[in-house]
Design an enzyme around this catalytic site. Structure first.
Site, PDB file in Angstrom:
ATOM      1  N   GLY A  21      36.203  31.454  30.799  1.00  0.00           N
ATOM      2  CA  GLY A  21      36.576  30.611  31.549  1.00  0.00           C
ATOM      3  C   GLY A  21      37.147  31.070  33.195  1.00  0.00           C
ATOM      4  N   GLY A  27      41.194  30.968  35.082  1.00  0.00           N
ATOM      5  CA  GLY A  27      40.812  31.765  34.347  1.00  0.00           C
ATOM      6  C   GLY A  27      40.310  32.832  35.331  1.00  0.00           C
ATOM      7  CE1 TYR A 176      41.388  19.022  26.563  1.00  0.00           C
ATOM      8  CE2 TYR A 176      43.883  18.742  27.059  1.00  0.00           C
ATOM      9  CZ  TYR A 176      43.022  19.367  27.363  1.00  0.00           C
ATOM     10  OH  TYR A 176      42.941  20.288  28.080  1.00  0.00           O
TER      11      TYR A 176
END
Length: 308
Positions: A21, A27, A176
Site C-alpha cells: 500500500g 504507506g 471492516y
C-alpha cells in the site's frame, strides 16, 4: 498548522524492506522514510501507475533512494503467489515487511476473486498469504513484520463463523472491524509461533489513529465515485490538529518497525486514540484471545491454501 512529532528512523542501510500500500497515504510516507534511512524499498501495489508516481516522488525528495514498484493485488491469491514467487526467486533476505495496505467500506458488499468478502480478503487474508509466503526470506533476514490495524478494532470482537465470506447479517463496518481484529490476532500469533518454533522473526502491531488517508476518498474501482462527507470532516479536523495528518499517522508503524527498543508482540499507536505522538500501548482486549488467534490462523491457512 499542527506540527508533526519527531521520530528519527535509525539507519537502515543494507536492509530490504517490503511495504504494501505504498502508492499513497501512510504507506507512501513509510516507504519514503525507510528509503531516506538507507533501506532498499520494494513497493508492491495494485496500481503500478500510481506506484511509479509515488516512487518518482520519493526519488525526487530522497537523493539516491533505492525504491522499486512491483504488482500485487491482495484481493487475488494468484497475484500474491506471483509476487511471492518472484521475490523468492531473487533469494534475498527480507529484513522488514510492513503490512499496511487496506480497503475500507465499499458502498455495497463485494467479493475478492477468490470469493472472500473484499475487506476481510484484502486486509487480512491477502496479507496472511503474503507473510507466510515470504516466511523463508524473513527468516533468512531475521526480519520484523509490522501489521497495520485500526481504531475500528478497539471495541470489536472476532466471530469465526462465516468470517471469510461475511454473508450472514452483512454489515460493511462490521466486516471492516472484523478484518482489523484479525490483523491484530494474526500479528500476535505470528510472533508466538516464531518464538515457539525458533523462526527468528518478530511480529508487532500498530494503528495510525485517524487521518485523511484515501480510505474514505473517491475510489471508482471500488464503486465509490466521490468522497463522502466523512472524508471532508476528517480533512478539516486534521488541518486544525484535532485529528492526525498522514505524516503523523505513519509514525506508529515506523516506530514499531524500526524503533531501537521496539520488540515483537507489542502494540504502537498515537498517545491519544485518534492522534498524537507515537507510543507503545497496552494491547486492546480484542487482540488478547490466544485461542481465537490460533483458530484464526488455522482457518486462514485452510481458506487460502497457505502452509508454513
Amino acid at each position: 498548522m499542527p506540527t508533526t512529532p519527531r521520530f528519527d528512523v535509525p539507519d537502515r542501510t543494507g536492509t530490504l524492506a517490503v511495504v504494501t500500500g505504498a502508492s499513497d497515504g501512510i504507506g507512501a510516507v513509510i516507504a519514503r522514510r525507510l528509503a531516506a534511512a538507507g533501506a532498499e524499498v520494494v513497493m508492491p501495489v495494485r496500481s503500478t501507475e500510481k506506484g511509479e508516481r509515488a516512487a518518482a516522488h520519493i526519488r525526487s525528495v530522497v537523493p539516491g533512494a533505492t525504491v522499486r514498484v512491483t504488482a500485487l493485488d491482495l484481493a487475488r491469491l494468484d497475484s500474491v503467489a506471483a509476487f511471492v514467487a518472484a521475490l523468492r526467486d531473487e533469494g534475498r533476505p527480507v529484513h522488514l515487511l510492513v503490512n499496511n495496505a487496506g480497503v475500507m467500506r465499499p458502498p455495497v458488499r463485494q467479493e475478492t476473486e477468490d470469493g472472500f468478502e473484499l475487506q476481510v480478503g484484502t486486509n487480512h487474508l491477502g496479507h496472511f498469504a503474503l507473510t507466510l509466503g515470504l516466511l523463508p526470506l524473513l527468516r533468512a533476514g531475521r526480519g520484523r513484520v509490522t501489521h497495520q490495524t485500526s481504531v475500528a478494532a478497539r471495541r470489536s470482537r472476532l466471530e469465526l463463523d462465516d468470517f471469510a465470506q461475511q454473508q450472514q447479517r452483512y454489515d460493511v463496518m462490521r466486516a471492516y472491524s472484523a478484518s482489523k481484529v484479525a490483523i491484530g490476532l494474526f500479528a500476535r500469533e505470528l510472533d508466538a509461533r516464531s518464538r515457539a518454533e525458533g523462526w527468528g522473526i518478530s511480529s508487532n502491531l500498530a494503528h495510525p489513529g485517524v487521518s485523511p488517508t484515501n480510505l474514505l476518498a473517491a475510489q471508482p474501482g471500488m464503486g465509490r465515485e466521490r468522497a463522502g462527507g466523512e472524508q471532508r470532516i476528517v480533512e478539516a479536523l486534521s488541518r486544525v490538529g484535532v485529528l492526525g495528518t498522514v505524516e503523523r499517522a505513519a509514525l506508529p508503524a515506523l516506530l514499531a518497525a524500526t524503533g531501537p527498543d521496539a520488540r515483537g508482540d507489542e502494540f504502537y499507536g498515537p498517545r491519544r486514540i485518534v492522534a498524537g505522538a507515537p507510543a507503545r500501548l497496552r494491547m486492546w482486549p480484542s487482540f488478547t484471545d490466544d485461542v481465537a488467534a490460533r483458530e484464526l490462523w488455522d482457518l486462514s491457512a485452510e481458506v487460502t491454501g497457505t502452509r508454513v
